[in-house]
Motif scaffolding. Structure first.
Motif, PDB file in Angstrom:
ATOM      1  N   PHE A 284      -5.434  15.336 -12.402  1.00 43.73           N
ATOM      2  CA  PHE A 284      -6.615  14.473 -12.421  1.00 43.73           C
ATOM      3  C   PHE A 284      -6.797  13.678 -11.142  1.00 43.73           C
ATOM      4  N   GLY A 285      -6.055  13.987 -10.113  1.00 42.66           N
ATOM      5  CA  GLY A 285      -6.162  13.206  -8.891  1.00 42.66           C
ATOM      6  C   GLY A 285      -5.885  14.046  -7.674  1.00 42.66           C
ATOM      7  N   SER A 286      -5.684  13.353  -6.578  1.00 44.71           N
ATOM      8  CA  SER A 286      -5.386  14.057  -5.336  1.00 44.71           C
ATOM      9  C   SER A 286      -3.929  14.515  -5.353  1.00 44.71           C
ATOM     10  N   ALA A 287      -3.558  15.231  -4.331  1.00 42.57           N
ATOM     11  CA  ALA A 287      -2.206  15.793  -4.235  1.00 42.57           C
ATOM     12  C   ALA A 287      -1.153  14.692  -4.271  1.00 42.57           C
ATOM     13  N   PRO A 288       0.005  14.983  -4.850  1.00 44.84           N
ATOM     14  CA  PRO A 288       1.092  14.006  -4.859  1.00 44.84           C
ATOM     15  C   PRO A 288       1.484  13.614  -3.435  1.00 44.84           C
ATOM     16  N   THR A 289       1.945  12.394  -3.304  1.00 42.89           N
ATOM     17  CA  THR A 289       2.450  11.887  -2.037  1.00 42.89           C
ATOM     18  C   THR A 289       3.884  11.427  -2.267  1.00 42.89           C
ATOM     19  N   GLY A 290       4.539  10.984  -1.225  1.00 45.40           N
ATOM     20  CA  GLY A 290       5.905  10.530  -1.410  1.00 45.40           C
ATOM     21  C   GLY A 290       6.408   9.719  -0.247  1.00 45.40           C
ATOM     22  N   LEU A 291       7.598   9.197  -0.430  1.00 46.00           N
ATOM     23  CA  LEU A 291       8.301   8.482   0.624  1.00 46.00           C
ATOM     24  C   LEU A 291       9.719   9.018   0.687  1.00 46.00           C
ATOM     25  N   GLY A 292      10.188   9.272   1.906  1.00 45.48           N
ATOM     26  CA  GLY A 292      11.562   9.697   2.096  1.00 45.48           C
ATOM     27  C   GLY A 292      12.519   8.520   1.910  1.00 45.48           C
ATOM     28  N   VAL A 293      13.785   8.801   2.011  1.00 51.57           N
ATOM     29  CA  VAL A 293      14.818   7.793   1.769  1.00 51.57           C
ATOM     30  C   VAL A 293      14.639   6.569   2.675  1.00 51.57           C
ATOM     31  N   SER A 294      14.388   6.780   3.962  1.00 53.65           N
ATOM     32  CA  SER A 294      14.235   5.632   4.867  1.00 53.65           C
ATOM     33  C   SER A 294      12.954   4.859   4.565  1.00 53.65           C
ATOM     34  N   GLY A 295      11.885   5.556   4.209  1.00 49.87           N
ATOM     35  CA  GLY A 295      10.643   4.875   3.826  1.00 49.87           C
ATOM     36  C   GLY A 295      10.819   4.048   2.565  1.00 49.87           C
ATOM     37  N   VAL A 296      11.560   4.589   1.613  1.00 50.47           N
ATOM     38  CA  VAL A 296      11.843   3.862   0.371  1.00 50.47           C
ATOM     39  C   VAL A 296      12.629   2.592   0.684  1.00 50.47           C
ATOM     40  N   ALA A 297      13.632   2.696   1.542  1.00 51.63           N
ATOM     41  CA  ALA A 297      14.448   1.533   1.894  1.00 51.63           C
ATOM     42  C   ALA A 297      13.602   0.452   2.563  1.00 51.63           C
ATOM     43  N   ARG A 298      12.730   0.859   3.472  1.00 50.27           N
ATOM     44  CA  ARG A 298      11.869  -0.107   4.186  1.00 50.27           C
ATOM     45  C   ARG A 298      10.900  -0.777   3.224  1.00 50.27           C
ATOM     46  N   VAL A 299      10.231   0.012   2.384  1.00 50.04           N
ATOM     47  CA  VAL A 299       9.284  -0.540   1.416  1.00 50.04           C
ATOM     48  C   VAL A 299      10.006  -1.468   0.444  1.00 50.04           C
ATOM     49  N   SER A 300      11.182  -1.067  -0.008  1.00 51.23           N
ATOM     50  CA  SER A 300      11.953  -1.892  -0.933  1.00 51.23           C
ATOM     51  C   SER A 300      12.258  -3.258  -0.326  1.00 51.23           C
ATOM     52  N   ALA A 301      12.723  -3.272   0.910  1.00 51.35           N
ATOM     53  CA  ALA A 301      13.054  -4.541   1.571  1.00 51.35           C
ATOM     54  C   ALA A 301      11.827  -5.443   1.679  1.00 51.35           C
ATOM     55  N   LEU A 302      10.700  -4.863   2.029  1.00 51.86           N
ATOM     56  CA  LEU A 302       9.484  -5.674   2.197  1.00 51.86           C
ATOM     57  C   LEU A 302       8.919  -6.143   0.857  1.00 51.86           C
ATOM     58  N   LEU A 303       8.973  -5.296  -0.161  1.00 51.39           N
ATOM     59  CA  LEU A 303       8.520  -5.740  -1.487  1.00 51.39           C
ATOM     60  C   LEU A 303       9.366  -6.917  -1.966  1.00 51.39           C
TER      61      LEU A 303
ATOM     62  N   HIS B 215       0.835  -1.206   0.000  1.00 49.18           N
ATOM     63  CA  HIS B 215       0.000   0.000   0.000  1.00 49.18           C
ATOM     64  C   HIS B 215       0.872   1.260   0.000  1.00 49.18           C
ATOM     65  N   ARG B 216       1.873   1.305   0.851  1.00 51.94           N
ATOM     66  CA  ARG B 216       2.749   2.484   0.911  1.00 51.94           C
ATOM     67  C   ARG B 216       3.536   2.667  -0.381  1.00 51.94           C
ATOM     68  N   ALA B 217       3.890   1.550  -1.033  1.00 57.12           N
ATOM     69  CA  ALA B 217       4.638   1.628  -2.294  1.00 57.12           C
ATOM     70  C   ALA B 217       3.817   2.282  -3.394  1.00 57.12           C
ATOM     71  N   THR B 218       2.494   2.145  -3.319  1.00 57.12           N
ATOM     72  CA  THR B 218       1.634   2.697  -4.372  1.00 57.12           C
ATOM     73  C   THR B 218       0.819   3.897  -3.924  1.00 57.12           C
ATOM     74  N   ASP B 219       0.859   4.210  -2.633  1.00 56.78           N
ATOM     75  CA  ASP B 219       0.084   5.339  -2.133  1.00 56.78           C
ATOM     76  C   ASP B 219       0.952   6.379  -1.429  1.00 56.78           C
ATOM     77  N   GLY B 220       2.180   6.009  -1.089  1.00 60.22           N
ATOM     78  CA  GLY B 220       3.057   6.946  -0.410  1.00 60.22           C
ATOM     79  C   GLY B 220       2.506   7.379   0.932  1.00 60.22           C
ATOM     80  N   ASP B 221       2.982   8.492   1.419  1.00 58.83           N
ATOM     81  CA  ASP B 221       2.416   9.126   2.608  1.00 58.83           C
ATOM     82  C   ASP B 221       2.659  10.622   2.502  1.00 58.83           C
ATOM     83  N   ARG B 222       2.301  11.346   3.502  1.00 55.62           N
ATOM     84  CA  ARG B 222       2.369  12.807   3.452  1.00 55.62           C
ATOM     85  C   ARG B 222       3.609  13.349   4.165  1.00 55.62           C
ATOM     86  N   CYS B 223       4.665  12.545   4.236  1.00 51.77           N
ATOM     87  CA  CYS B 223       5.871  12.959   4.981  1.00 51.77           C
ATOM     88  C   CYS B 223       6.666  14.039   4.258  1.00 51.77           C
ATOM     89  N   LEU B 224       6.511  14.144   2.957  1.00 52.35           N
ATOM     90  CA  LEU B 224       7.248  15.149   2.191  1.00 52.35           C
ATOM     91  C   LEU B 224       6.356  16.339   1.884  1.00 52.35           C
TER      92      LEU B 224
END
Length: 174
Positions: free
Chosen positions: A91-110, A67-76
């Motif tokens: 055409f959608g809601s505001a952009p979301t994102g993941l910081g460097v540590s969030g990307v690393a965590r999501v990457s490991a779990l994916l 979910h976080r990989a495809t929806d991000g969060d509002r940390c940025l």
């Protein structure tokens, strides 16, 4: 024109430069133009991938990572990318994102998700499989399983490279 999920992996410095450009520009132009090799178009796959995880019984930790990989969060702070007339997500809601540590965590779990195993848990009949994950409006060209496996692999590989390069990920619908 179809509205699809977009992801960009970018350095923190690039995001800061875009924020600075938007602040300095009379019309808020952030000069957002990440390299094509660092942009991923996930089409309409995000909700379907999550639904496969739910139906197949993927545990909560890995389902949340998907979910976080495809929806991000509002940390940025990405509000400047959503400002008229230069919104990257018209055409959608505001952009979301993941910081460097969030990307690393999501990457490991994916990297721990066995998507072929999850897809094997769906009904064998293509129409029943589509129905079980809520796909309506017709079959996917090329088949459901190849479509989802291809998009999951692209997502996983995208995050793997972003984590290796210590990049942020920005997500939006366009």
């Amino acid at each position: 024109m179809a509205v699809t999920q977009q992801l960009a992996r970018i350095p923190e410095e690039y995001l800061a430069a875009c924020r600075q450009s938007a602040a300095a520009s009379p019309d808020g132009d952030p000069r957002w133009d990440p390299p094509a090799c660092d942009v991923l178009d996930l089409d309409w796959a995000p909700a379907l991938l999550e639904r496969v995880g739910e139906v197949a019984g993927l545990d909560g930790l890995h389902l949340d990572a998907l979910h976080r990989a495809t929806d991000g969060d509002r940390c940025l702070d990405l509000g400047f990318l959503y400002a008229y007339p230069h919104s990257i997500a018209p055409f959608g809601s505001a952009p979301t994102g993941l910081g460097v540590s969030g990307v690393a965590r999501v990457s490991a779990l994916l990297g721990q998700i066995d998507m072929p195993l999850l897809l094997a848990a769906l009904p064998a009949d293509e129409r029943e499989a589509e129905s079980s994950i809520g796909l309506a409006g017709g079959s996917i060209t090329g088949g459901l399983r190849p479509y989802l496996l291809g998009h999951f692999n692209a997502l996983r590989d995208f995050y793997t490279e972003a984590a290796e390069r210590h990049l942020l990920v920005v997500l939006w619908w366009d």
